[in-house]
Design an enzyme around this catalytic site. Structure first.
Site, mmCIF file in Angstrom:
data_model
loop_
_atom_site.group_PDB
_atom_site.id
_atom_site.type_symbol
_atom_site.label_atom_id
_atom_site.label_comp_id
_atom_site.label_asym_id
_atom_site.label_seq_id
_atom_site.Cartn_x
_atom_site.Cartn_y
_atom_site.Cartn_z
ATOM 1 N N GLU A 48 0.923 3.737 1.870
ATOM 2 C CA GLU A 48 1.451 4.353 3.071
ATOM 3 C C GLU A 48 2.848 3.423 3.454
ATOM 4 O O GLU A 48 3.734 3.893 3.942
ATOM 5 C CB GLU A 48 0.481 4.059 4.303
ATOM 6 C CG GLU A 48 -0.901 4.815 4.028
ATOM 7 C CD GLU A 48 -1.924 4.005 3.464
ATOM 8 O OE1 GLU A 48 -3.054 4.457 3.634
ATOM 9 O OE2 GLU A 48 -1.482 3.241 2.361
ATOM 10 N N HIS A 72 0.852 -1.318 -0.010
ATOM 11 C CA HIS A 72 -0.054 -0.017 -0.183
ATOM 12 C C HIS A 72 0.845 1.353 0.141
ATOM 13 O O HIS A 72 2.184 1.347 0.357
ATOM 14 C CB HIS A 72 -0.683 -0.061 1.097
ATOM 15 C CG HIS A 72 -2.037 -1.078 1.359
ATOM 16 N ND1 HIS A 72 -3.191 -0.982 1.833
ATOM 17 C CD2 HIS A 72 -2.178 -2.094 0.399
ATOM 18 C CE1 HIS A 72 -4.015 -2.026 1.629
ATOM 19 N NE2 HIS A 72 -3.268 -2.577 0.939
ATOM 20 N N CYS A 90 -6.077 1.971 5.969
ATOM 21 C CA CYS A 90 -6.881 0.623 6.333
ATOM 22 C C CYS A 90 -5.905 -0.003 7.730
ATOM 23 O O CYS A 90 -5.128 0.737 8.410
ATOM 24 C CB CYS A 90 -6.708 -0.595 5.304
ATOM 25 S SG CYS A 90 -4.844 -1.150 5.270
ATOM 26 N N CYS A 112 -2.339 -0.596 7.426
ATOM 27 C CA CYS A 112 -1.677 0.644 7.341
ATOM 28 C C CYS A 112 -1.548 1.482 8.837
ATOM 29 O O CYS A 112 -0.429 2.161 9.149
ATOM 30 C CB CYS A 112 -1.993 1.471 6.129
ATOM 31 S SG CYS A 112 -1.551 0.669 4.650
#
Length: 154
Positions: free
Chosen positions: A57, A55, A85, A88
């Site tokens: 992040e 992801h 999420c 993360c």
């Protein structure tokens, strides 16, 4: 961080999201900022890397760690185009990020209160501030357009 500075960092995150979209990835972008300098940038790369943890992040935090030579990012602000999420949020907490600023909310997976409540404050002593950047609607539009195109292809 002034509103103008926040706008500039969010724009950099949006540019990362646009690059993700151009690569066929879900358009999310992130930037780690310390002392007015971007020390980590990331965009979703799950498809390209065949990695569910890739992801924006996570990638931005990894780059920031390499830049600083330390996984502890205690003075950092993470600016991301989409509400993080749970995975993360865990990484943000573990990295000891001081401030999180996110754009679009994620009613399906958002771990800043949209889908899931924030972790208890006693578990996040380093994360001193979480802000929803309501002026960052461009990231949300990128996501809507991306998923609309996917649905129309089906």
């Amino acid at each position: 961080m002034t509103p103008e500075q926040l706008d500039a960092w969010m724009q950099l995150a949006v540019e990362q999201a646009e690059e993700a979209a151009a690569d066929g990835e879900v358009p999310v972008g992130a930037v780690v900022v310390v002392n007015g300098e971007a020390i980590g940038r990331g965009r979703n790369r799950t498809e390209a890397l065949h990695d569910p943890s890739a992801h924006a992040e996570i990638i931005a935090l990894r780059e920031a760690g390499r830049t600083t030579g330390d996984w502890r990012l205690e003075d950092a602000t993470l600016v991301v185009t989409l509400e993080p999420c749970p995975m993360c949020m865990g990484a943000i907490i573990q990295a000891r990020v001081a401030c999180l600023v996110y754009g679009a909310t994620d009613p399906r997976y958002g771990a800043c209160g949209s889908a899931l409540p924030l972790p208890p404050l006693e578990l996040t002593p380093h994360l001193r501030e979480i802000r929803h950047a309501t002026h960052a609607e461009k990231g949300g539009r990128l996501l809507k357009d991306f998923f609309q195109r996917l649905r129309s292809k089906r």
